[in-house]
Design an enzyme around this catalytic site. Structure first.
Site, PDB file in Angstrom:
ATOM      1  N   ARG A  81       0.840  -1.191   0.000  1.00 29.03           N
ATOM      2  CA  ARG A  81       0.000   0.000   0.000  1.00 29.03           C
ATOM      3  C   ARG A  81       0.878   1.245   0.000  1.00 29.03           C
ATOM      4  O   ARG A  81       2.019   1.219   0.444  1.00 29.03           O
ATOM      5  CB  ARG A  81      -0.921   0.011   1.226  1.00 29.03           C
ATOM      6  CG  ARG A  81      -2.126  -0.927   1.071  1.00 29.03           C
ATOM      7  CD  ARG A  81      -3.066  -0.876   2.259  1.00 29.03           C
ATOM      8  NE  ARG A  81      -2.454  -1.477   3.433  1.00 29.03           N
ATOM      9  CZ  ARG A  81      -1.893  -0.827   4.435  1.00 29.03           C
ATOM     10  NH1 ARG A  81      -1.882   0.499   4.448  1.00 29.03           N
ATOM     11  NH2 ARG A  81      -1.357  -1.460   5.451  1.00 29.03           N
ATOM     12  N   TYR A 209      -1.328  -3.598  -6.831  1.00 31.17           N
ATOM     13  CA  TYR A 209      -1.167  -4.296  -5.549  1.00 31.17           C
ATOM     14  C   TYR A 209      -2.491  -4.367  -4.772  1.00 31.17           C
ATOM     15  O   TYR A 209      -3.252  -3.399  -4.721  1.00 31.17           O
ATOM     16  CB  TYR A 209      -0.105  -3.593  -4.681  1.00 31.17           C
ATOM     17  CG  TYR A 209      -0.125  -4.145  -3.278  1.00 31.17           C
ATOM     18  CD1 TYR A 209       0.395  -5.419  -3.017  1.00 31.17           C
ATOM     19  CD2 TYR A 209      -0.748  -3.468  -2.247  1.00 31.17           C
ATOM     20  CE1 TYR A 209       0.310  -5.964  -1.759  1.00 31.17           C
ATOM     21  CE2 TYR A 209      -0.831  -4.005  -0.973  1.00 31.17           C
ATOM     22  CZ  TYR A 209      -0.307  -5.261  -0.738  1.00 31.17           C
ATOM     23  OH  TYR A 209      -0.405  -5.814   0.512  1.00 31.17           O
ATOM     24  N   LYS A 218      -9.692  -2.665   1.365  1.00 30.67           N
ATOM     25  CA  LYS A 218      -9.455  -1.530   2.256  1.00 30.67           C
ATOM     26  C   LYS A 218     -10.226  -0.290   1.806  1.00 30.67           C
ATOM     27  O   LYS A 218     -10.745   0.469   2.626  1.00 30.67           O
ATOM     28  CB  LYS A 218      -7.959  -1.240   2.353  1.00 30.67           C
ATOM     29  CG  LYS A 218      -7.160  -2.405   2.958  1.00 30.67           C
ATOM     30  CD  LYS A 218      -7.634  -2.703   4.340  1.00 30.67           C
ATOM     31  CE  LYS A 218      -7.193  -3.994   4.978  1.00 30.67           C
ATOM     32  NZ  LYS A 218      -5.846  -4.435   4.989  1.00 30.67           N
ATOM     33  N   HIS A 238     -10.892  -2.793  11.250  1.00 27.83           N
ATOM     34  CA  HIS A 238      -9.768  -3.601  10.754  1.00 27.83           C
ATOM     35  C   HIS A 238      -9.512  -4.723  11.761  1.00 27.83           C
ATOM     36  O   HIS A 238      -8.530  -4.713  12.486  1.00 27.83           O
ATOM     37  CB  HIS A 238      -8.548  -2.682  10.625  1.00 27.83           C
ATOM     38  CG  HIS A 238      -7.403  -3.274   9.874  1.00 27.83           C
ATOM     39  ND1 HIS A 238      -6.103  -2.855  10.042  1.00 27.83           N
ATOM     40  CD2 HIS A 238      -7.353  -4.245   8.939  1.00 27.83           C
ATOM     41  CE1 HIS A 238      -5.306  -3.542   9.239  1.00 27.83           C
ATOM     42  NE2 HIS A 238      -6.036  -4.395   8.561  1.00 27.83           N
ATOM     43  N   SER A 260      -1.687  -4.082   9.955  1.00 32.38           N
ATOM     44  CA  SER A 260      -1.332  -5.034   8.905  1.00 32.38           C
ATOM     45  C   SER A 260      -0.028  -5.749   9.253  1.00 32.38           C
ATOM     46  O   SER A 260       0.913  -5.125   9.747  1.00 32.38           O
ATOM     47  CB  SER A 260      -1.136  -4.297   7.573  1.00 32.38           C
ATOM     48  OG  SER A 260      -2.297  -3.583   7.252  1.00 32.38           O
ATOM     49  N   CYS A 262       0.647  -7.981  11.532  1.00 35.01           N
ATOM     50  CA  CYS A 262       0.933  -8.167  12.964  1.00 35.01           C
ATOM     51  C   CYS A 262       0.256  -9.422  13.513  1.00 35.01           C
ATOM     52  O   CYS A 262       0.067  -9.551  14.718  1.00 35.01           O
ATOM     53  CB  CYS A 262       0.472  -6.953  13.766  1.00 35.01           C
ATOM     54  SG  CYS A 262       1.482  -5.488  13.509  1.00 35.01           S
ATOM     55  N   ASP A 289      -9.442 -10.123   8.674  1.00 36.44           N
ATOM     56  CA  ASP A 289      -8.951  -8.764   8.392  1.00 36.44           C
ATOM     57  C   ASP A 289      -9.976  -7.655   8.631  1.00 36.44           C
ATOM     58  O   ASP A 289      -9.604  -6.584   9.079  1.00 36.44           O
ATOM     59  CB  ASP A 289      -8.466  -8.693   6.932  1.00 36.44           C
ATOM     60  CG  ASP A 289      -7.614  -7.476   6.636  1.00 36.44           C
ATOM     61  OD1 ASP A 289      -6.814  -7.089   7.505  1.00 36.44           O
ATOM     62  OD2 ASP A 289      -7.741  -6.898   5.539  1.00 36.44           O
ATOM     63  N   ARG A 378       2.094 -12.311  -0.703  1.00 35.76           N
ATOM     64  CA  ARG A 378       0.750 -12.654  -0.221  1.00 35.76           C
ATOM     65  C   ARG A 378       0.210 -13.920  -0.869  1.00 35.76           C
ATOM     66  O   ARG A 378       0.644 -14.312  -1.945  1.00 35.76           O
ATOM     67  CB  ARG A 378      -0.209 -11.504  -0.567  1.00 35.76           C
ATOM     68  CG  ARG A 378       0.165 -10.160   0.054  1.00 35.76           C
ATOM     69  CD  ARG A 378      -0.536  -9.965   1.359  1.00 35.76           C
ATOM     70  NE  ARG A 378      -0.043  -8.825   2.128  1.00 35.76           N
ATOM     71  CZ  ARG A 378      -0.643  -8.378   3.223  1.00 35.76           C
ATOM     72  NH1 ARG A 378      -1.748  -8.939   3.657  1.00 35.76           N
ATOM     73  NH2 ARG A 378      -0.143  -7.368   3.901  1.00 35.76           N
TER      74      ARG A 378
HETATM   75  O1  SAT Z   1      -2.814  -4.816   1.086  1.00 35.62           O
HETATM   76  S1  SAT Z   1      -3.865  -4.877   2.062  1.00 35.62           S
HETATM   77  O2  SAT Z   1      -4.166  -3.530   2.533  1.00 35.62           O
HETATM   78  O3  SAT Z   1      -5.039  -5.451   1.496  1.00 35.62           O
HETATM   79  C1  SAT Z   1      -3.386  -5.833   3.364  1.00 35.62           C
HETATM   80  C2  SAT Z   1      -2.989  -5.012   4.506  1.00 35.62           C
HETATM   81  O4  SAT Z   1      -2.021  -4.251   4.397  1.00 35.62           O
HETATM   82  O5  SAT Z   1      -3.650  -5.091   5.559  1.00 35.62           O
HETATM   83 MN    MN Z   2      -5.346  -5.637   6.895  1.00 44.43          MN
END
Ligand code: SAT
Ligand code: MN
Length: 594
Positions: A81, A209, A218, A238, A260, A262, A289, A378
């Site tokens: 991100r 991405y 998100k 989240h 994210s 963690c 998530d 991922r």
């Molecule tokens: O790339 S995402 O935002 O979907 C995953 C994350 O960073 O929590």
């Molecule tokens: Mn996330």
């Protein structure tokens, strides 16, 4: 334009008219060669993946070991991100708040539309109708993403309820979130992720991405949804959602917010330690998530997972750390930016078996040069493939939440777990959350920052208003969950992690449910209620004296400093910051001086 462009006229005249009009407007701006309306079928997916295999977008993985699975390699400059390029575009700057980058809506549209102009020449425009949440749930919300990336289509098919059923719901409801996406040139200098909460619209350009391009995730389910949730009286968070079943057969649902990368996925799929398994403890996964919750008729908060799949961090996923995740991703999985073994199996650091020969950029693996897998590589996989998948994920009513957990990466000061005194105190604990940054976003890794409720990158409006909204749930009628804070990442003097984490975290969850039921002990301190080491079942866990002291201790001097810093942080939001939260901070700061 070819015949499939004409297809859209099939929907004209229905209540999908506004959708048709928008698709036509976008096509006029972006000039695709073809328009394809996604139905979400297997045949459609097969055709798309075959075309992506042919042009190198997807690489087929070992069909014997990983049937139906693919590797995608991103542009090396497009792997996370981009918070500095992510904007919330509200009419009033203050409505976006100091927590967001802001641009006036008209300026933002002008800037990004200039990038979209003609950008789909030579490409196909895909229309993806999707539903966030069970297709028949009143808590769910629909959207339509327009994209020129077949990789995005394939991922959205896993991550959302995509295609014909979603389109039928949109037709019935007549409204949806509009998301426009193009990978553009993948040029970081021609990249923006823009949100228009007042228009329920998203425009994203220049990145392929996940968090920037899978707009249901998100962008919709957190930034736009948090804004919608505030006006409609619910919460878009989240958070993972897990079910904890005890030997008596009672299940308590827990929602937990961590930044994210963690460990949300690991906690959501936790396998209990040996003794607990024998006794009949079980964890089921509702989500890893995102969590949407709203008070039900009985005043409890009911939660759904708006997503249908997991977009999890690959590195560190192993038989030991997360056997459920590893089992989930043995087939029908899209891997992004992992390494490859000699026989074409996906590989990443921490997998614990096999050896890489090719790195995530497609070059021969050289440990001195770069890791085999990108740290933010991922996997995308359907939630139903997870052995701990909870059928409650499809319950249109959602699941009742007994406990909300906040946590971050805190190497010092913060003990293993503590409980908020009440809701207002819990909101302060969430607002004061801090964590070290991770590879999920571009920028430095390991830098401490405040990340309230793990929503710093995702709250679509002013954090001060967001905290007010949270406080408003305590209205005398609601039966709200208890709130806790955890820290799995406390380090010792030697820099080592003091808590074993992973499956052992169940011991902490058990204590929380004991607190909910009034059966577990705790000691009152100014920062909240802390267990002593004997309030947790630590049978079979070897903790050093240092670990016991730091995991269960309360360090007054350090907390005095922390609360001074929390006070300064709340002040950054000026007069919009709710007085109740400032009072709570002052009350605790004063107690810490006693
Ligand atoms: O790339 S995402 O935002 O979907 C995953 C994350 O960073 O929590
Ligand atoms: Mn996330």
């Amino acid at each position: 334009m070819n015949a499939s462009f004409i297809d859209m006229s099939a929907h004209a005249g229905s209540s999908l008219e506004s959708l048709n009009e928008w698709v036509a407007q976008v096509a006029a701006l972006t000039r695709p060669d073809a328009v394809h309306w996604c139905d979400g079928s297997d045949a459609e997916n097969d055709a798309l993946t075959a075309a992506m295999q042919a042009d190198g977008t997807l690489i087929k993985l070992n069909e014997e070991t990983h049937p139906g699975s693919w590797l995608h390699r991103s542009d090396p400059q497009d792997v996370a991100r981009v918070e500095h390029l992510t904007f919330v575009c509200t009419t009033e700057r203050d409505d976006a708040g100091p927590n967001n980058h802001w641009m006036a809506p008209a300026d933002a549209h002008a800037r990004i539309d200039a990038l979209f102009d003609g950008c789909m020449r030579g490409r196909t425009l895909y229309v993806i109708p999707y539903c966030m949440g069970p297709i028949d749930s009143p808590l769910s919300r629909c959207g339509v993403e327009i994209t020129d990336s077949p990789y995005v289509v394939a991922n959205m098919r896993i991550m959302t309820r995509m295609g014909a059923p979603a389109l039928a719901r949109i037709e019935r409801e007549g409204h949806f979130v509009k998301g426009l996406h193009s990978t553009g040139e993948l040029d970081p200098d021609r990249r923006f992720i823009m949100h228009f909460p007042e228009e329920l619209a998203i425009k994203s350009y220049g990145s392929g991405y996940g968090g920037n391009a899978l707009l249901g995730k998100k962008c919709h389910a957190l930034r736009i949804a948090s804004h919608q949730a505030r006006t409609e009286g619910w919460l878009a968070e989240h958070m993972l959602i897990l079910g904890l079943e005890n030997p008596q057969g009672e299940t308590h649902y827990i929602a937990a917010a961590f930044p994210s990368a963690c460990g949300k996925t690991n906690l959501a799929m936790l396998i209990p330690p040996e003794g607990y398994l024998k006794d009949g403890w079980k964890v089921t996964t509702v989500g890893d998530d995102i969590c949407w919750m709203r008070p039900g008729g009985d005043g409890r908060l009911y939660a759904i997972n708006p997503e249908a799949g997991f977009f999890g961090v690959a590195p560190g996923t192993s038989k030991k750390s997360n056997p459920n995740a590893l089992a989930s991703i043995q087939y029908n999985t899209i891997f992004t930016n992992v390494g490859l073994t000699a026989d074409n199996q996906p590989w990443w650091e921490g997998l614990g078996e096999g050896a890489p020969v090719t790195d995530w950029r497609g070059e021969p693996y050289n440990a001195a040069k770069r890791p085999a897998a990108h740290p933010n590589s991922r996997f995308t996989v359907s939630a139903r493939q997870c052995p701990s998948y909870s059928p409650e994920s499809e319950n249109p009513v959602g699941v009742p939440i007994s406990a909300i957990v906040f946590g971050g990466r805190r190497p010092s000061l913060v003990p293993l777990v503590f409980e908020a005194r009440d809701w207002t105190h819990g909101v302060l604990i969430g607002a004061a959350m801090g964590s070290e940054t991770t590879a999920a976003a571009t920028g430095a890794v390991g830098v401490m920052r405040r990340d309230p409720m793990a929503m710093k990158p995702f709250c679509g409006y002013n954090f001060a208003d967001y905290f007010s909204h949270w406080l408003d749930f305590d209205n005398g009628n609601n039966k709200l969950p208890k709130i806790f804070h955890v820290n799995w990442f406390r380090r010792g003097a030697e820099g080592d992690f003091l808590w074993p984490g992973f499956g052992e975290n169940l011991r902490v969850l058990e204590w929380m449910i004991g607190r909910v039921k009034g059966t577990a002990g705790a000691v009152e301190t100014p920062i909240g209620n802390l267990p002593t080491a004997s309030d947790l079942n630590l049978e079979g866990v070897a903790l050093s004296a240092e670990a016991v002291e730091k995991l269960f201790g309360f360090e007054r001097a350090g907390w005095q400093e922390e609360f001074a810093s929390i006070g300064e942080y709340l002040e950054e939001y000026g007069p919009r910051m709710p007085q109740a939260l400032k009072d709570e901070q002052r009350r605790i700061a004063a107690q810490l001086q006693d």
